[in-house]
Design a protein around this motif. Structure first.
Motif, mmCIF file in Angstrom:
data_model
loop_
_atom_site.group_PDB
_atom_site.id
_atom_site.type_symbol
_atom_site.label_atom_id
_atom_site.label_comp_id
_atom_site.label_asym_id
_atom_site.label_seq_id
_atom_site.Cartn_x
_atom_site.Cartn_y
_atom_site.Cartn_z
ATOM 1 N N UNK A 116 40.939 38.758 39.704
ATOM 2 C CA UNK A 116 40.748 37.625 38.789
ATOM 3 C C UNK A 116 40.442 38.084 37.362
ATOM 4 N N UNK A 117 40.429 39.408 37.144
ATOM 5 C CA UNK A 117 40.113 39.988 35.832
ATOM 6 C C UNK A 117 38.752 39.523 35.336
ATOM 7 N N UNK A 118 37.780 39.478 36.239
ATOM 8 C CA UNK A 118 36.420 39.103 35.868
ATOM 9 C C UNK A 118 35.479 40.243 36.225
ATOM 10 N N UNK A 119 34.289 40.175 35.667
ATOM 11 C CA UNK A 119 33.266 41.167 35.958
ATOM 12 C C UNK A 119 32.840 41.026 37.418
ATOM 13 N N UNK A 120 32.560 42.153 38.063
ATOM 14 C CA UNK A 120 32.081 42.119 39.446
ATOM 15 C C UNK A 120 30.624 41.663 39.402
ATOM 16 N N UNK A 121 30.310 40.473 39.913
ATOM 17 C CA UNK A 121 28.960 39.934 39.741
ATOM 18 C C UNK A 121 27.858 40.804 40.344
ATOM 19 N N UNK A 122 28.122 41.434 41.460
ATOM 20 C CA UNK A 122 27.095 42.260 42.097
ATOM 21 C C UNK A 122 26.803 43.514 41.279
#
Length: 195
Positions: A116-122
């Motif tokens: 999703x081209x987003x930051x890995x939340x963990x």
């Protein structure tokens, strides 16, 4: 008796799925491989989980519960911050080495975020938690204030995840020992005032 057997089968399926997802990721995982590891037919597996996505969601749910427990323990620890920071690094390494659902869930959430081209939340949460523990360690006098907390948080996060991801010629069983040795090398450097 029937419910106990169903719960046991559910656990066996999640562990087998964890092994396959951890090794191959979501896209490359074939549910026939999961079924073969459990001794179930693929049809019986579908009786427990209607799709690969549902099975992955259950593995991620198990990972999320373990992650929340670990990070809550670190946030609410009564130990000095530097000890908590060390505990967190070693505990994360231990879970990645010993808990196949934890490792698989982490891999699946990382894959989803990257797709999703987003930051890995963990990873963002881990970096933030390590940074706050470094800052608290500085306030407690265990790490000199000359070090930048954000940078140290990033370094320590990379050390933990890099040890696991790279393997560095070590097996899963040796990851905690290898990280402990590296951690013991890095900590004295953190405790000296930089030039």
């Amino acid at each position: 008796m029937k419910q106990a057997r169903a719960r046991l089968t559910h656990t066996v399926i999640l562990d087998a799925a964890g092994e396959v997802f951890a090794a191959h990721g979501f896209a490359a995982t074939n549910l026939q491989w999961v079924a073969a590891r459990t001794g179930l037919t693929k049809g019986a597996l579908y009786g427990h989980f209607p799709s690969k996505a549902a099975l992955a969601a259950a593995v991620i749910e198990s990972f999320e519960a373990s992650w929340r427990e670990m990070t809550a323990d670190a946030r609410h620890s009564a130990r000095p911050a530097l000890q908590t920071l060390t505990w967190l690094a070693l505990e994360l390494t231990r879970r990645m080495a010993e808990d196949i659902r934890f490792m698989a869930g982490l891999r699946l959430t990382m894959e989803a975020a990257r797709a999703a081209c987003t930051e890995v939340p963990h990873l963002a949460e881990l970096h933030g938690l390590m940074t706050s523990l470094v800052l608290l360690s500085q306030k407690q006098g265990d790490i000199p204030v000359g070090h930048r907390p954000e940078l140290l948080g990033r370094l320590l996060t990379a050390l933990v995840l890099g040890t696991h991801e790279s393997g560095l010629g070590i097996g899963r069983d040796d990851a905690a020992g290898a990280l402990r040795s590296m951690w013991d090398t890095v900590l004295p450097a953190l405790q000296r005032i930089p030039d």
